[in-house]
Design a protein around this motif. Sequence first.
Motif, PDB file in Angstrom:
ATOM      1  N   GLY A 178      35.720 -55.596 -67.075  1.00 48.72           N
ATOM      2  CA  GLY A 178      36.792 -55.372 -68.027  1.00 48.72           C
ATOM      3  C   GLY A 178      38.056 -56.097 -67.608  1.00 48.72           C
ATOM      4  N   LYS A 179      39.020 -56.060 -68.497  1.00 47.99           N
ATOM      5  CA  LYS A 179      40.307 -56.708 -68.231  1.00 47.99           C
ATOM      6  C   LYS A 179      41.429 -55.692 -68.438  1.00 47.99           C
ATOM      7  N   ILE A 180      42.458 -56.086 -69.165  1.00 49.55           N
ATOM      8  CA  ILE A 180      43.649 -55.252 -69.309  1.00 49.55           C
ATOM      9  C   ILE A 180      43.328 -53.902 -69.937  1.00 49.55           C
ATOM     10  N   GLU A 181      42.679 -53.899 -71.092  1.00 42.18           N
ATOM     11  CA  GLU A 181      42.463 -52.652 -71.826  1.00 42.18           C
ATOM     12  C   GLU A 181      41.674 -51.648 -71.004  1.00 42.18           C
ATOM     13  N   VAL A 207      51.088 -63.151 -65.460  1.00 47.26           N
ATOM     14  CA  VAL A 207      51.067 -62.498 -66.768  1.00 47.26           C
ATOM     15  C   VAL A 207      50.296 -61.191 -66.696  1.00 47.26           C
ATOM     16  N   THR A 208      49.136 -61.220 -66.057  1.00 50.06           N
ATOM     17  CA  THR A 208      48.331 -60.010 -65.917  1.00 50.06           C
ATOM     18  C   THR A 208      49.051 -58.966 -65.085  1.00 50.06           C
ATOM     19  N   VAL A 209      49.617 -59.375 -63.971  1.00 48.42           N
ATOM     20  CA  VAL A 209      50.316 -58.429 -63.100  1.00 48.42           C
ATOM     21  C   VAL A 209      51.469 -57.769 -63.838  1.00 48.42           C
ATOM     22  N   LYS A 210      52.240 -58.538 -64.561  1.00 50.94           N
ATOM     23  CA  LYS A 210      53.379 -57.985 -65.296  1.00 50.94           C
ATOM     24  C   LYS A 210      52.903 -56.998 -66.365  1.00 50.94           C
TER      25      LYS A 210
END
Length: 289
Positions: A178-181, A207-210
């Motif tokens: 999975g990713k962000i969600e 971008v992901t960390v933020k």
Amino acid sequence: MTNPHPLPVSSSSLRETALAFRGLHVPGRPLVLPNVWDAVSARIVEEAGAGAVATTSAGLAWVLGAADGDRLDRDGALGAVGRIAGVVRVPVSADIESGYAQDADGVADTIRAVLAAGAVGVNIEDALYDEDALDGGAPLRPVAEQAERIAAARAAADAAGVPLYINARIDTYLRGAGKIEETLERAAAFLAAGADGVFVPGAGDPVTVKTLAEGIEGPLNVLVGPGAPSVTELAALGVARISAGSGIAQAAHAVVRRAARELLDAGTYDSLTDGLGYAELNTLMGRSG
């Protein structure tokens, strides 16, 4: 070995140490952890100025003769944690993999042993390492099951009167699950179950960390290594904790291999040039040279 920095292990002193450790997790002013794997690496990191020390489960497993990934037994792991806590004054956080237990009750037993060892923080991961997971099955523990394990850890610490810092490690990125969600969903469930912070190794681009820092209602911990954003950059993104993981242990073991190969193949010793001095290490560990 004489302990030059005895850490009291009474419940009152553990409470004080745990509260101090909690206070080090500040978004924008992150706790930086060069992870350790034994007593001497812990003393070196403390002497370098670290505000706390945290174990790397991989590094600890390797030095105890096991592979990483839920293969180390609880007693061996926590015996090592106790030796580390016994030689430093700063707070100690233990990477306990998935809890060294089959079920939530076992995780609670592990937490009681963690506190007895003198640690005031833990990482608990949601990755699975059984045959099914390694053969292409579900790589992560179901959310509800992992939340139950975290809740059991929280209850055990609360019953002991120690505000143990529980860092919920989410392996969505490391295991391609999975990713962000999916990460935010797990983070919310684990924080609701009693976790204090969230560790997302493998999520490294700014971008992901933020996005994670803004979307998680708790301190965010990230894993760093060569190529990762700097501590200053990660602080600006809202990160509250930065870990080197097994990276320093891997680098140390690489020196062993280089030195061994040089000595055995070339008969020379240049790889040993920058080693720490015998007297320095002996003094660091509480004995004069």
